[in-house]
Design a protein around this motif. Structure first.
Motif, PDB file in Angstrom:
ATOM      1  N   VAL A   1      -9.738   5.324  -0.104  1.00 53.66           N
ATOM      2  CA  VAL A   1      -9.197   6.271   0.886  1.00 53.66           C
ATOM      3  C   VAL A   1      -8.955   7.646   0.250  1.00 53.66           C
ATOM      4  O   VAL A   1      -9.244   8.679   0.845  1.00 53.66           O
ATOM      5  N   PHE A   2      -8.442   7.660  -0.971  1.00 54.35           N
ATOM      6  CA  PHE A   2      -8.216   8.937  -1.662  1.00 54.35           C
ATOM      7  C   PHE A   2      -9.517   9.723  -1.770  1.00 54.35           C
ATOM      8  O   PHE A   2      -9.569  10.911  -1.477  1.00 54.35           O
TER       9      PHE A   2
ATOM     10  N   THR B   1       0.976   8.599  -6.764  1.00 54.56           N
ATOM     11  CA  THR B   1       0.774  10.025  -6.503  1.00 54.56           C
ATOM     12  C   THR B   1       1.946  10.873  -6.990  1.00 54.56           C
ATOM     13  O   THR B   1       1.772  12.035  -7.310  1.00 54.56           O
ATOM     14  N   GLN B   2       3.133  10.287  -7.059  1.00 58.17           N
ATOM     15  CA  GLN B   2       4.295  11.039  -7.556  1.00 58.17           C
ATOM     16  C   GLN B   2       4.280  11.158  -9.077  1.00 58.17           C
ATOM     17  O   GLN B   2       5.049  11.937  -9.638  1.00 58.17           O
TER      18      GLN B   2
ATOM     19  N   LEU C   1      -2.002   4.060   6.568  1.00 59.17           N
ATOM     20  CA  LEU C   1      -0.767   4.072   5.773  1.00 59.17           C
ATOM     21  C   LEU C   1      -0.968   4.815   4.453  1.00 59.17           C
ATOM     22  O   LEU C   1      -0.105   5.583   4.020  1.00 59.17           O
ATOM     23  N   ILE C   2      -2.086   4.568   3.809  1.00 62.46           N
ATOM     24  CA  ILE C   2      -2.369   5.237   2.526  1.00 62.46           C
ATOM     25  C   ILE C   2      -2.460   6.744   2.734  1.00 62.46           C
ATOM     26  O   ILE C   2      -1.845   7.536   2.008  1.00 62.46           O
ATOM     27  N   TYR C   3      -3.213   7.128   3.753  1.00 64.20           N
ATOM     28  CA  TYR C   3      -3.425   8.559   3.995  1.00 64.20           C
ATOM     29  C   TYR C   3      -2.109   9.263   4.352  1.00 64.20           C
ATOM     30  O   TYR C   3      -1.762  10.295   3.766  1.00 64.20           O
TER      31      TYR C   3
ATOM     32  N   THR D   1       4.024  12.803   1.105  1.00 68.20           N
ATOM     33  CA  THR D   1       4.729  12.912  -0.175  1.00 68.20           C
ATOM     34  C   THR D   1       4.213  14.079  -1.006  1.00 68.20           C
ATOM     35  O   THR D   1       4.952  14.625  -1.817  1.00 68.20           O
TER      36      THR D   1
ATOM     37  N   LYS E   1      -5.352   0.102   9.847  1.00 67.17           N
ATOM     38  CA  LYS E   1      -3.943   0.297   9.537  1.00 67.17           C
ATOM     39  C   LYS E   1      -3.753   0.627   8.055  1.00 67.17           C
ATOM     40  O   LYS E   1      -2.995   1.528   7.704  1.00 67.17           O
ATOM     41  N   ALA E   2      -4.445  -0.102   7.180  1.00 74.24           N
ATOM     42  CA  ALA E   2      -4.306   0.119   5.742  1.00 74.24           C
ATOM     43  C   ALA E   2      -4.664   1.553   5.371  1.00 74.24           C
ATOM     44  O   ALA E   2      -3.906   2.233   4.681  1.00 74.24           O
ATOM     45  N   GLU E   3      -5.813   2.002   5.862  1.00 74.23           N
ATOM     46  CA  GLU E   3      -6.253   3.367   5.560  1.00 74.23           C
ATOM     47  C   GLU E   3      -5.249   4.388   6.087  1.00 74.23           C
ATOM     48  O   GLU E   3      -4.956   5.375   5.418  1.00 74.23           O
TER      49      GLU E   3
ATOM     50  N   THR F   1       1.033   8.342   3.834  1.00 76.51           N
ATOM     51  CA  THR F   1       1.961   8.333   2.693  1.00 76.51           C
ATOM     52  C   THR F   1       1.610   9.450   1.720  1.00 76.51           C
ATOM     53  O   THR F   1       2.479  10.208   1.274  1.00 76.51           O
ATOM     54  N   ASN F   2       0.343   9.562   1.407  1.00 75.26           N
ATOM     55  CA  ASN F   2      -0.075  10.567   0.432  1.00 75.26           C
ATOM     56  C   ASN F   2       0.172  11.987   0.940  1.00 75.26           C
ATOM     57  O   ASN F   2       0.804  12.799   0.254  1.00 75.26           O
ATOM     58  N   ILE F   3      -0.260  12.269   2.152  1.00 71.66           N
ATOM     59  CA  ILE F   3      -0.118  13.640   2.687  1.00 71.66           C
ATOM     60  C   ILE F   3       1.357  14.041   2.771  1.00 71.66           C
ATOM     61  O   ILE F   3       1.741  15.138   2.370  1.00 71.66           O
TER      62      ILE F   3
ATOM     63  N   LEU G   1      -8.726  -0.285  -2.448  1.00 77.03           N
ATOM     64  CA  LEU G   1      -8.648   0.306  -1.116  1.00 77.03           C
ATOM     65  C   LEU G   1      -8.010   1.696  -1.176  1.00 77.03           C
ATOM     66  O   LEU G   1      -8.508   2.655  -0.566  1.00 77.03           O
TER      67      LEU G   1
ATOM     68  N   GLN H   1      -8.232  13.384  -1.619  1.00 81.03           N
ATOM     69  CA  GLN H   1      -6.865  13.432  -2.161  1.00 81.03           C
ATOM     70  C   GLN H   1      -6.816  12.999  -3.622  1.00 81.03           C
ATOM     71  O   GLN H   1      -5.828  12.424  -4.065  1.00 81.03           O
TER      72      GLN H   1
ATOM     73  N   LEU I   1       7.281   2.325   9.549  1.00 81.34           N
ATOM     74  CA  LEU I   1       7.094   1.398   8.440  1.00 81.34           C
ATOM     75  C   LEU I   1       7.163   2.127   7.090  1.00 81.34           C
ATOM     76  O   LEU I   1       7.817   1.687   6.147  1.00 81.34           O
ATOM     77  N   ILE I   2       6.499   3.277   7.021  1.00 78.21           N
ATOM     78  CA  ILE I   2       6.517   4.057   5.779  1.00 78.21           C
ATOM     79  C   ILE I   2       7.946   4.462   5.452  1.00 78.21           C
ATOM     80  O   ILE I   2       8.404   4.341   4.307  1.00 78.21           O
TER      81      ILE I   2
ATOM     82  N   THR J   1       0.866   3.673  -3.296  1.00 78.48           N
ATOM     83  CA  THR J   1       0.382   5.041  -3.066  1.00 78.48           C
ATOM     84  C   THR J   1       1.439   6.059  -3.488  1.00 78.48           C
ATOM     85  O   THR J   1       1.147   7.032  -4.186  1.00 78.48           O
ATOM     86  N   ASN J   2       2.662   5.819  -3.101  1.00 79.83           N
ATOM     87  CA  ASN J   2       3.731   6.759  -3.411  1.00 79.83           C
ATOM     88  C   ASN J   2       3.976   6.857  -4.919  1.00 79.83           C
ATOM     89  O   ASN J   2       4.006   7.945  -5.486  1.00 79.83           O
TER      90      ASN J   2
ATOM     91  N   LEU K   1       0.829  -1.212   0.000  1.00 78.12           N
ATOM     92  CA  LEU K   1       0.000   0.000   0.000  1.00 78.12           C
ATOM     93  C   LEU K   1       0.861   1.260   0.000  1.00 78.12           C
ATOM     94  O   LEU K   1       0.575   2.222  -0.711  1.00 78.12           O
ATOM     95  N   ILE K   2       1.910   1.268   0.799  1.00 78.54           N
ATOM     96  CA  ILE K   2       2.804   2.431   0.874  1.00 78.54           C
ATOM     97  C   ILE K   2       3.469   2.661  -0.483  1.00 78.54           C
ATOM     98  O   ILE K   2       3.479   3.772  -1.019  1.00 78.54           O
TER      99      ILE K   2
END
Lengths: 272, 272
Positions: free
Chosen positions: A51-52, A18-19, B10-12, B18, B6-8, B14-16, A47, A57, B47-48, A14-15, A10-11
């Motif tokens: 969340v986005f 979005t990049q 990590l996604i959130y 980056t 946890k999944a949500e 990571t996005n904010i 998923l 986002q 973890l991220i 997502t990265n 997921l990390i």
């Protein structure tokens, strides 16, 4: 990477997404990188997308089939767009921005990454349905904004120069009447800058008489290319005479240097 | 958001992080947004950070204490930097880039988001330890690059104009000898552009004689501000006479228009 756990996947996804806005990544790309099955990946992407959207986002788009994949569209939530435009309007309405000659000081605005990133996201939403090959602007104040728009569309940016410079090689030049100066000016682009038959979105910071836009349209026709959209941060009021369809985020309603009065409004067409 | 899994989270996060390089977010910010405990959050951030480093997507930095938080530093892995610089070098070494007058056509390079994003990440690494208040450039070709550097440093960009324009209000002007044209040129910045006592990083696309850099240094001294670093994409060779410490990513070794020969090398000081 070795077989990655759900958290790591997921990390990473997502990265990467979005990049690289609007860039399509095949599921195979992620499967190989993360050493996982496509079905697992599809769940991850659903998923992330959820969340986005929930947190405003942007969103993910998936393309099915053999040439399929997933990409990130960095658009804002409507309420965040409106909040941003109100913020921008208030920033601009500071009477200290009025400079002699009936101009507005906006350099800090048009070069603030925080501000132009958000403006660029609105332009992405406004012109998302258009097929676009290039983002174009004219030097200099619109360059930073246009460069974010280009990044979000994942398309090259081309910048026309005002006046002929000698470091470009063969150029195409056209003359136009600038709405800002009222004078005849020259717009120049290198011959190799744009492929024939391209579709171009023009982005600029300020539109007064529309002369620059008409100049750009004429310049593009020399490249047998088409202006498919015009997005400007601010336009002055009363542009009925302009024969070009454009979208401005804000409208300059009043600029009264004598009484130190400067008023903007949000362009309702843009947020409706 | 309701209590996020946890999944949500990590996604959130990571996005904010980056999307907002070098911007410090307090743990409380995420705790409130995600409705979770700080200890949980710390694990997520570790973890991220680990995944970012492993996959070469930059790194996270945490600041402990009451004013603490976490921020994202978008630097590249060394091998990715070298791969990018080699790619850039090969792109530039195309003899078709030679234009009359001993110039090199680089417009497509300096306005390609893909390319300048990576160059900007290298400048971030090179000047990360400096205290910087502003990123500065001179119009026009360096603007897009400088705007990404500004975004990565999370600092405002200021753009000096060549020649006085009348839409800026009160300006500070200096004259300098341009290495490109060999002529005396004027550099202008609005009086309100820079606060007194600031520390400024100058970014540009091309450095020939260093005249522009000296001009910028003089201009900044009018603002009682200091040039603390100079980063350019390309510099010509043999700059021993230059009294300013600068970092160029590439060096133009040979430009022989007659024999259509153009050669660049990677600046080893930058990648060592």
């Amino acid at each position: 990477m070795e077989k990655a756990g759900k958290a790591e996947r997921l990390i990473y996804i997502t990265n990467i997404l979005t990049q690289n806005p609007m860039k399509i990544f095949s599921l195979s790309f992620f499967c190989e990188k993360l050493n996982c099955a496509k079905s697992t990946l599809s769940e991850d992407i659903d998923l992330i997308s959820k969340v986005f959207v929930e947190t405003g986002q942007g969103r993910l788009e998936t393309i099915s089939g053999a040439a399929g994949g997933v990409y990130y569209i960095p658009v804002m939530k409507k309420e965040d767009e409106i909040e941003f435009l109100n913020f921008l309007k208030n920033e601009l309405q500071n009477p200290e921005r009025i400079v002699s000659g009936g101009f507005v000081y906006i350099n800090d605005i048009v070069f603030s990454p925080e501000i132009i990133k958000k403006a660029a996201k609105i332009f992405l939403r406004l012109f998302l349905e258009k097929e676009i090959d290039y983002i174009a602007t004219v030097e200099a104040k619109g360059i930073a904004l246009a460069s974010y728009v280009a990044q979000y569309f994942n398309k090259p940016l081309v910048v026309a120069r005002s006046g002929s410079k000698f470091t470009e090689g063969s150029t195409v030049n056209i003359s136009y009447i600038s709405g800002t100066t009222g004078k005849i000016e020259t717009m120049t682009m290198a011959k190799k800058a744009i492929k024939r038959g391209s579709r171009v979105l023009f982005i600029d910071d300020f539109m007064r008489g529309g002369g620059t836009v008409r100049g750009m349209r004429d310049l593009l026709s020399e490249f047998e290319s088409t202006l498919v959209g015009v997005g400007v941060l601010i336009a002055t009021k009363d542009k009925k005479s302009i024969d070009i369809d454009y979208k401005s985020l804000l409208i300059l309603d009043t600029l009264d240097a004598e009484n130190k009065k400067i008023e903007f409004s949000i362009n309702n067409q843009v947020i409706s």
